[in-house]
Design a protein around this motif. Structure first.
Motif, mmCIF file in Angstrom:
data_model
loop_
_atom_site.group_PDB
_atom_site.id
_atom_site.type_symbol
_atom_site.label_atom_id
_atom_site.label_comp_id
_atom_site.label_asym_id
_atom_site.label_seq_id
_atom_site.Cartn_x
_atom_site.Cartn_y
_atom_site.Cartn_z
ATOM 1 N N ARG A 77 -2.843 -27.808 17.484
ATOM 2 C CA ARG A 77 -3.192 -28.938 16.625
ATOM 3 C C ARG A 77 -2.055 -29.957 16.727
ATOM 4 N N GLY A 78 -2.393 -31.187 17.072
ATOM 5 C CA GLY A 78 -1.376 -32.224 17.232
ATOM 6 C C GLY A 78 -1.722 -33.472 16.465
ATOM 7 N N LEU A 79 -0.691 -34.139 15.965
ATOM 8 C CA LEU A 79 -0.832 -35.452 15.341
ATOM 9 C C LEU A 79 -0.194 -36.462 16.288
ATOM 10 N N TYR A 80 -1.005 -37.403 16.785
ATOM 11 C CA TYR A 80 -0.575 -38.337 17.817
ATOM 12 C C TYR A 80 -0.601 -39.763 17.287
ATOM 13 N N ARG A 81 0.372 -40.540 17.668
ATOM 14 C CA ARG A 81 0.487 -41.921 17.200
ATOM 15 C C ARG A 81 -0.636 -42.772 17.773
ATOM 16 N N SER A 82 -1.450 -43.347 16.895
ATOM 17 C CA SER A 82 -2.576 -44.166 17.354
ATOM 18 C C SER A 82 -2.124 -45.543 17.841
ATOM 19 N N ALA A 105 -9.557 -38.897 13.078
ATOM 20 C CA ALA A 105 -8.587 -39.841 12.518
ATOM 21 C C ALA A 105 -8.204 -39.384 11.115
ATOM 22 N N ILE A 106 -6.902 -39.313 10.848
ATOM 23 C CA ILE A 106 -6.424 -38.914 9.525
ATOM 24 C C ILE A 106 -5.270 -39.827 9.115
ATOM 25 N N ASN A 107 -4.883 -39.725 7.843
ATOM 26 C CA ASN A 107 -3.705 -40.430 7.344
ATOM 27 C C ASN A 107 -2.496 -39.500 7.432
ATOM 28 N N LEU A 108 -1.405 -40.026 7.917
ATOM 29 C CA LEU A 108 -0.223 -39.222 8.214
ATOM 30 C C LEU A 108 0.427 -38.694 6.936
ATOM 31 N N PRO A 109 0.606 -37.369 6.808
ATOM 32 C CA PRO A 109 1.306 -36.805 5.650
ATOM 33 C C PRO A 109 2.776 -37.208 5.638
ATOM 34 N N ALA A 110 3.395 -37.102 4.469
ATOM 35 C CA ALA A 110 4.778 -37.546 4.304
ATOM 36 C C ALA A 110 5.736 -36.784 5.207
ATOM 37 N N SER A 111 5.562 -35.464 5.340
ATOM 38 C CA SER A 111 6.506 -34.663 6.122
ATOM 39 C C SER A 111 6.504 -35.076 7.584
ATOM 40 N N GLU A 112 5.328 -35.337 8.141
ATOM 41 C CA GLU A 112 5.246 -35.736 9.549
ATOM 42 C C GLU A 112 5.594 -37.208 9.749
ATOM 43 N N SER A 113 5.444 -38.025 8.699
ATOM 44 C CA SER A 113 5.791 -39.447 8.835
ATOM 45 C C SER A 113 7.274 -39.613 9.132
ATOM 46 N N LEU A 138 9.112 -37.475 10.790
ATOM 47 C CA LEU A 138 9.349 -37.048 12.170
ATOM 48 C C LEU A 138 8.922 -38.117 13.164
ATOM 49 N N LEU A 139 7.801 -38.785 12.892
ATOM 50 C CA LEU A 139 7.264 -39.775 13.824
ATOM 51 C C LEU A 139 7.779 -41.184 13.549
ATOM 52 N N ASP A 140 8.621 -41.322 12.517
ATOM 53 C CA ASP A 140 9.207 -42.622 12.177
ATOM 54 C C ASP A 140 8.113 -43.646 11.880
ATOM 55 N N LEU A 141 7.126 -43.219 11.083
ATOM 56 C CA LEU A 141 6.019 -44.083 10.673
ATOM 57 C C LEU A 141 5.869 -44.020 9.163
ATOM 58 N N PRO A 142 5.310 -45.075 8.534
ATOM 59 C CA PRO A 142 5.073 -45.019 7.099
ATOM 60 C C PRO A 142 4.070 -43.912 6.741
ATOM 61 N N GLU A 143 4.247 -43.309 5.575
ATOM 62 C CA GLU A 143 3.288 -42.317 5.093
ATOM 63 C C GLU A 143 1.894 -42.944 5.009
ATOM 64 N N ASN A 144 0.888 -42.152 5.337
ATOM 65 C CA ASN A 144 -0.530 -42.551 5.324
ATOM 66 C C ASN A 144 -0.925 -43.480 6.464
ATOM 67 N N THR A 145 -0.028 -43.693 7.436
ATOM 68 C CA THR A 145 -0.420 -44.420 8.637
ATOM 69 C C THR A 145 -1.561 -43.669 9.333
ATOM 70 N N ALA A 146 -2.522 -44.395 9.869
ATOM 71 C CA ALA A 146 -3.622 -43.762 10.599
ATOM 72 C C ALA A 146 -3.104 -43.175 11.913
ATOM 73 N N VAL A 147 -3.372 -41.895 12.134
ATOM 74 C CA VAL A 147 -2.998 -41.223 13.375
ATOM 75 C C VAL A 147 -4.198 -40.425 13.871
ATOM 76 N N LEU A 148 -4.077 -39.910 15.093
ATOM 77 C CA LEU A 148 -5.132 -39.098 15.684
ATOM 78 C C LEU A 148 -4.742 -37.630 15.599
ATOM 79 N N ARG A 149 -5.638 -36.816 15.019
ATOM 80 C CA ARG A 149 -5.421 -35.370 15.020
ATOM 81 C C ARG A 149 -6.313 -34.764 16.088
ATOM 82 N N ILE A 150 -5.704 -33.991 16.974
ATOM 83 C CA ILE A 150 -6.456 -33.354 18.055
ATOM 84 C C ILE A 150 -6.292 -31.840 17.936
#
Length: 256
Positions: free
Chosen positions: A236-241, A198-206, A208-220
């Motif tokens: 390496r993927g960042l998936y919406r929790s 579990a990580i906090n979503l970086p600004a650049s990927e937020s 792309l995923l249409d989520l607020p920065e630092n939202t909790a996401v799953l890194r696999i």
């Protein structure tokens, strides 16, 4: 919820307790619990910030901090020119980890239409993580593909896939499914090892995923292997929790 009920819900007597932490934290926990319990149902509009501060008998800064945290948690939504609303929860998809499936295969199995947007791809020197996962040296090359993965038009994940150059000489041939290309070449992984964090979503990927920065996401992090044992894929993927539930089935070993 009737207006009078909302006023009662936000009054200090309903949530403020001595020595239970800062007021914005108590208000945040109270609102979060009210949403989780259904007291504040989906599409309920909260009072404007100024009005809510007056009812709760706190400063507007306190209200703003509590609301901002709930927006970050994904349970409130601020609509421009309309106000703040309780979000409609998305139905989660259960992703079982017992089978090695690509994103495309997984979505097709669930009756969804998968699409991919290529963000970047090319041939590069391997990063330290890629060297370790794929057993490469700094002098080797990897084919790297960065993609935004979507299903039915909804952004689901951002993935970075890296493969030795001899396994994927031209990353430009990859469209929606990397595994389709690998199977056609006889180089698709037959097994994989995954690590979920579990990580906090970086600004650049937020964005792309249409989520607020630092939202909790799953890194696999997934490393795929050929039957010979050679590692040939590191993804390496960042998936919406708020969408994914990853499930592993465990069995009790019988004593032999």
């Amino acid at each position: 919820m009737e207006p009078d009920d909302q006023i009662t819900l936000f009054k200090p007597a309903s949530w403020l307790r001595p020595a239970r932490g800062p007021r914005y934290e108590q208000l945040y926990r109270h609102l979060s619990a009210s949403i989780a319990s259904g007291t504040l149902s989906p599409e309920t509009q909260l009072p404007p910030e100024r009005e809510l501060a007056e009812i709760a008998e706190v400063s507007r800064v306190t209200v703003r901090k509590a609301i901002a945290q709930l927006v970050e948690d994904g349970v409130l939504e601020q609509r421009r020119g309309a106000g703040t609303f309780v979000r409609i929860p998305r139905a989660k998809m259960e992703h079982y980890l017992s089978k090695l499936l690509s994103f495309t295969e997984y979505m097709l199995q669930r009756g969804k239409t998968p699409t991919s947007t290529i963000i970047n791809r090319g041939i590069f020197h391997p990063s330290p993580d890629e060297q370790i996962a794929l057993g490469l040296s700094a002098a080797d090359r990897v084919a790297r593909i960065e993609r935004l993965r979507m299903a039915d038009g909804i952004a689901m994940a951002v993935e970075w896939s890296s493969l030795p150059q001899d396994i994927l000489p031209d990353p430009g041939v990859v469209g929606t499914s990397l595994y389709d290309v690998l199977r056609a070449n006889g180089t698709a992984p037959s097994r994989a090892v995954q690590r979920i964090t579990a990580i906090n979503l970086p600004a650049s990927e937020s964005r792309l995923l249409d989520l607020p920065e630092n939202t909790a996401v799953l890194r696999i992090d997934r490393t795929g292997f050929l039957p010979t044992g050679r590692p040939v894929e590191f993804t390496r993927g960042l998936y919406r929790s708020d969408i994914y539930d990853f499930i592993a089935e465990l069995r009790l070993e019988q004593n032999l």
